[in-house]
Design a protein around this motif. Structure first.
Motif, PDB file in Angstrom:
ATOM      1  N   UNK A   1     -34.780  40.345 -65.985  1.00  0.00           N
ATOM      2  CA  UNK A   1     -34.343  40.261 -66.907  1.00  0.00           C
ATOM      3  C   UNK A   1     -35.611  38.918 -66.486  1.00  0.00           C
ATOM      4  N   UNK A   2     -35.413  38.176 -66.500  1.00  0.00           N
ATOM      5  CA  UNK A   2     -37.002  36.476 -66.500  1.00  0.00           C
ATOM      6  C   UNK A   2     -38.175  37.357 -66.660  1.00  0.00           C
ATOM      7  N   UNK A   3     -38.393  38.473 -65.402  1.00  0.00           N
ATOM      8  CA  UNK A   3     -39.571  38.786 -65.839  1.00  0.00           C
ATOM      9  C   UNK A   3     -40.185  39.454 -66.981  1.00  0.00           C
ATOM     10  N   UNK A   4     -39.581  40.422 -67.272  1.00  0.00           N
ATOM     11  CA  UNK A   4     -39.180  41.405 -68.219  1.00  0.00           C
ATOM     12  C   UNK A   4     -39.474  40.436 -69.618  1.00  0.00           C
ATOM     13  N   UNK A   5     -39.161  38.669 -70.102  1.00  0.00           N
ATOM     14  CA  UNK A   5     -39.345  38.536 -70.943  1.00  0.00           C
ATOM     15  C   UNK A   5     -41.053  37.935 -70.504  1.00  0.00           C
ATOM     16  N   UNK A   6     -41.080  37.393 -69.810  1.00  0.00           N
ATOM     17  CA  UNK A   6     -42.406  37.152 -69.829  1.00  0.00           C
ATOM     18  C   UNK A   6     -43.575  37.655 -69.879  1.00  0.00           C
TER      19      UNK A   6
ATOM     20  N   UNK B   1     -32.727  38.461 -77.007  1.00  0.00           N
ATOM     21  CA  UNK B   1     -31.997  37.056 -76.635  1.00  0.00           C
ATOM     22  C   UNK B   1     -32.174  37.393 -75.430  1.00  0.00           C
ATOM     23  N   UNK B   2     -33.641  38.002 -74.923  1.00  0.00           N
ATOM     24  CA  UNK B   2     -33.798  38.194 -73.290  1.00  0.00           C
ATOM     25  C   UNK B   2     -33.513  37.096 -72.262  1.00  0.00           C
ATOM     26  N   UNK B   3     -33.052  37.355 -71.138  1.00  0.00           N
ATOM     27  CA  UNK B   3     -33.846  36.242 -70.425  1.00  0.00           C
ATOM     28  C   UNK B   3     -31.969  35.253 -70.809  1.00  0.00           C
ATOM     29  N   UNK B   4     -31.878  35.030 -71.474  1.00  0.00           N
ATOM     30  CA  UNK B   4     -30.817  33.627 -72.216  1.00  0.00           C
ATOM     31  C   UNK B   4     -29.140  33.748 -71.797  1.00  0.00           C
ATOM     32  N   UNK B   5     -29.388  34.167 -70.314  1.00  0.00           N
ATOM     33  CA  UNK B   5     -28.426  34.053 -69.838  1.00  0.00           C
ATOM     34  C   UNK B   5     -28.213  33.092 -68.334  1.00  0.00           C
ATOM     35  N   UNK B   6     -26.393  32.427 -68.093  1.00  0.00           N
ATOM     36  CA  UNK B   6     -26.249  31.736 -67.212  1.00  0.00           C
ATOM     37  C   UNK B   6     -26.737  32.581 -65.598  1.00  0.00           C
ATOM     38  N   UNK B   7     -26.903  33.445 -65.209  1.00  0.00           N
ATOM     39  CA  UNK B   7     -27.369  33.932 -64.105  1.00  0.00           C
ATOM     40  C   UNK B   7     -26.139  34.199 -63.165  1.00  0.00           C
TER      41      UNK B   7
ATOM     42  N   UNK C   1     -30.810  52.285 -64.644  1.00  0.00           N
ATOM     43  CA  UNK C   1     -32.243  52.482 -64.607  1.00  0.00           C
ATOM     44  C   UNK C   1     -32.771  51.625 -65.449  1.00  0.00           C
ATOM     45  N   UNK C   2     -32.589  51.327 -66.334  1.00  0.00           N
ATOM     46  CA  UNK C   2     -32.834  50.009 -67.534  1.00  0.00           C
ATOM     47  C   UNK C   2     -32.326  48.856 -67.256  1.00  0.00           C
ATOM     48  N   UNK C   3     -30.611  48.473 -66.807  1.00  0.00           N
ATOM     49  CA  UNK C   3     -30.880  46.820 -66.574  1.00  0.00           C
ATOM     50  C   UNK C   3     -30.625  46.724 -65.184  1.00  0.00           C
ATOM     51  N   UNK C   4     -30.667  47.603 -64.231  1.00  0.00           N
ATOM     52  CA  UNK C   4     -31.067  47.262 -63.116  1.00  0.00           C
ATOM     53  C   UNK C   4     -32.499  47.390 -62.759  1.00  0.00           C
ATOM     54  N   UNK C   5     -33.023  48.314 -62.619  1.00  0.00           N
ATOM     55  CA  UNK C   5     -34.662  48.736 -62.602  1.00  0.00           C
ATOM     56  C   UNK C   5     -35.525  48.011 -63.600  1.00  0.00           C
ATOM     57  N   UNK C   6     -35.598  47.839 -64.650  1.00  0.00           N
ATOM     58  CA  UNK C   6     -35.790  46.659 -65.727  1.00  0.00           C
ATOM     59  C   UNK C   6     -37.181  47.679 -66.332  1.00  0.00           C
ATOM     60  N   UNK C   7     -35.902  48.999 -66.760  1.00  0.00           N
ATOM     61  CA  UNK C   7     -37.185  49.834 -67.778  1.00  0.00           C
ATOM     62  C   UNK C   7     -36.612  49.427 -69.222  1.00  0.00           C
ATOM     63  N   UNK C   8     -37.854  48.353 -69.739  1.00  0.00           N
ATOM     64  CA  UNK C   8     -37.252  48.388 -71.094  1.00  0.00           C
ATOM     65  C   UNK C   8     -37.739  48.665 -71.761  1.00  0.00           C
ATOM     66  N   UNK C   9     -37.334  49.972 -72.671  1.00  0.00           N
ATOM     67  CA  UNK C   9     -37.937  50.448 -74.223  1.00  0.00           C
ATOM     68  C   UNK C   9     -38.796  49.216 -75.122  1.00  0.00           C
ATOM     69  N   UNK C  10     -40.152  49.305 -75.035  1.00  0.00           N
ATOM     70  CA  UNK C  10     -41.181  48.954 -75.912  1.00  0.00           C
ATOM     71  C   UNK C  10     -41.869  47.765 -74.675  1.00  0.00           C
ATOM     72  N   UNK C  11     -41.255  47.581 -73.711  1.00  0.00           N
ATOM     73  CA  UNK C  11     -42.182  46.253 -72.923  1.00  0.00           C
ATOM     74  C   UNK C  11     -42.904  46.806 -71.158  1.00  0.00           C
TER      75      UNK C  11
END
Length: 435
Positions: free
Chosen positions: A52-57, A69-75, A226-236
């Motif tokens: 998520x943090x890479x995707x936010x960049x 609110x991408x990447x905004x969580x405690x971890x 694939x979306x959440x673990x792999x990081x395939x985000x629509x438009x990103x």
């Protein structure tokens, strides 16, 4: 307060999680009724960083605003979500804002729900199934279980889903290409064997449509993984131009009872009596109306649909034949081998048309070398050249079949489903709960 907790635990080793949580919330000054615990479904890379943090960049670089609110969580592995009134609704908003849903409501992955899901496998929660493209998030058994809960899966679906994740991560499947392409491609799940009945996976009427929990939730879970673990985000990272509804769910089972031919898995080297999951990078569907057609008339229709495709080569094509048409073809003596040969022989176009479509266009990948040496404009050329044409019987009564092109040069993947040693007991317990 910490010393008090220790004393209580020493006196009663079976103290409930509820009591411990209440003590925790008393200590923090926040009433337990105003917080809910849910597992974080996001993927972590092998270095421990969240995708998520890479995707936010990437979002910042591209000026993309969603998810808000991408990447905004405690971890933390388990998140504490503040609740004012409706826990399910507010968890859904929390997950949606962080890019963890597919747009539809999810089941909150509470510790209780995740534990129940994990009880359907004998694998360790920390066991790594595979890192997933495009961002390299590591799919552990636990992360898969979390996303399975969110998708609405029953626990007994988990072994099948674990095998599907293994397949999607195989290099030959090219998940990175599939998850980031501008094409409308999705992973399609095909199941065959006794497990189809055990899990009530639809192979009859509307087998690729709505109305069946197993088909919908298992396939949805794979897409969420694939979306959440792999990081395939629509438009990103997922740059599909228009997309395809199969992104939510695309799964069916082989209709063995209605099929006049051996199970499809035997074509892939898997024993006929095995429980198998097959995965195809699917590029939409083409309806083929077989009503009133003779055997050769139907096969000519299939060939004509193939000749209309826009790419010169396909590693895999899947033809799903409706059961009435399958019976008609079998009664006429057709086998998978003879049908495949006939279709390939008739899926051709004149070189003049082929040249205009491919050799003078932008798409040349897959054009056979010998084609460039053709001189006669009327020479018939295979279009597309097919690596493997697969024929599956699925669906209810009727004569309306479907042709599904595989994406580019990816091949169909298959794997025998690994079931836990207590599989039969698990099914019996689940059946008892229905009574």
């Amino acid at each position: 307060m910490q010393s008090l907790i220790k004393v209580i635990v020493m006196r009663n080793a079976t103290i409930s999680l509820v009591v411990l949580l209440c003590l925790f919330f008393m200590e923090t000054g926040v009433p337990a009724s105003q917080q809910v615990l849910v597992y974080n479904p996001a993927g972590q890379r092998e270095d421990g960083g969240y995708v998520d943090h890479l995707l936010k960049k990437l979002m910042i670089q591209a000026g993309v605003k969603k998810p808000a609110k991408a990447g905004m969580f405690s971890g933390a592995k388990i998140e504490k979500v503040a609740i004012s009134s409706d826990a399910v609704a507010e968890v859904n908003e929390y997950f949606y804002d962080r890019g963890w849903t597919d747009g539809l409501p999810i089941i909150p992955p509470t510790p209780e729900k995740v534990r129940e899901m994990l009880a359907a496998t004998d694998l360790s929660p920390d066991m790594v199934i595979a890192p997933l493209e495009p961002m390299g998030g590591v799919a552990t058994v636990e992360k898969i279980a979390v996303n399975a809960v969110m998708a609405g899966c029953k626990p007994e679906y988990l072994p099948l889903l674990l095998s599907a994740v293994e397949l999607v991560a195989a290099p030959e499947f090219d998940l990175k290409g599939l998850a980031t392409t501008t094409n409308p491609d999705v992973p399609m799940i095909i199941v065959s064997g006794p497990i189809s009945k055990q899990l009530a996976i639809n192979s009859g009427a509307n087998s690729l449509g709505r109305g069946w929990r197993a088909n919908a939730s298992i396939s949805r879970a794979l897409h969420l993984i694939i979306q959440n673990v792999g990081g395939s985000w629509p438009g990103v990272t997922d740059m599909s131009t228009i997309g395809f509804p199969g992104d939510f769910a695309m799964m069916l089972a082989e209709n063995r009872e209605a099929s006049p031919w051996p199970p499809l898995q035997t074509e892939l080297g898997v024993p006929a009596d095995a429980n198998v999951v097959m995965l195809l990078a699917a590029e939409g569907t083409h309806s083929i109306l077989g009503i009133g057609q003779s055997d050769t008339g139907f096969l000519n229709l299939v060939a004509a649909h193939l000749a209309g495709l826009e790419r010169p080569y396909r590693a895999t094509m899947l033809l799903i034949i409706a059961q009435d048409t399958a019976k008609m073809l079998a009664d006429k003596g057709w086998t998978r081998e003879t049908m495949t040969a006939y279709i390939k022989e008739h899926a051709k176009i004149p070189f003049k048309e082929y040249r205009e479509r491919y050799l003078r266009g932008a798409i040349r990948k897959g054009v056979p070398e010998w084609v460039y040496r053709i001189k006669d404009p009327q020479t018939m050329v295979p279009s597309p050249e097919i690596g493997k044409l697969l024929i599956l019987v699925s669906g209810g009564t009727g004569e309306k079949s479907i042709l599904i092109p595989g994406w580019y040069d990816t091949e169909i993947m298959s794997k025998e489903i690994r079931l836990p040693s207590f599989w039969e007991d698990l099914l019996q317990k689940r059946e008892a709960l229905k009574k």
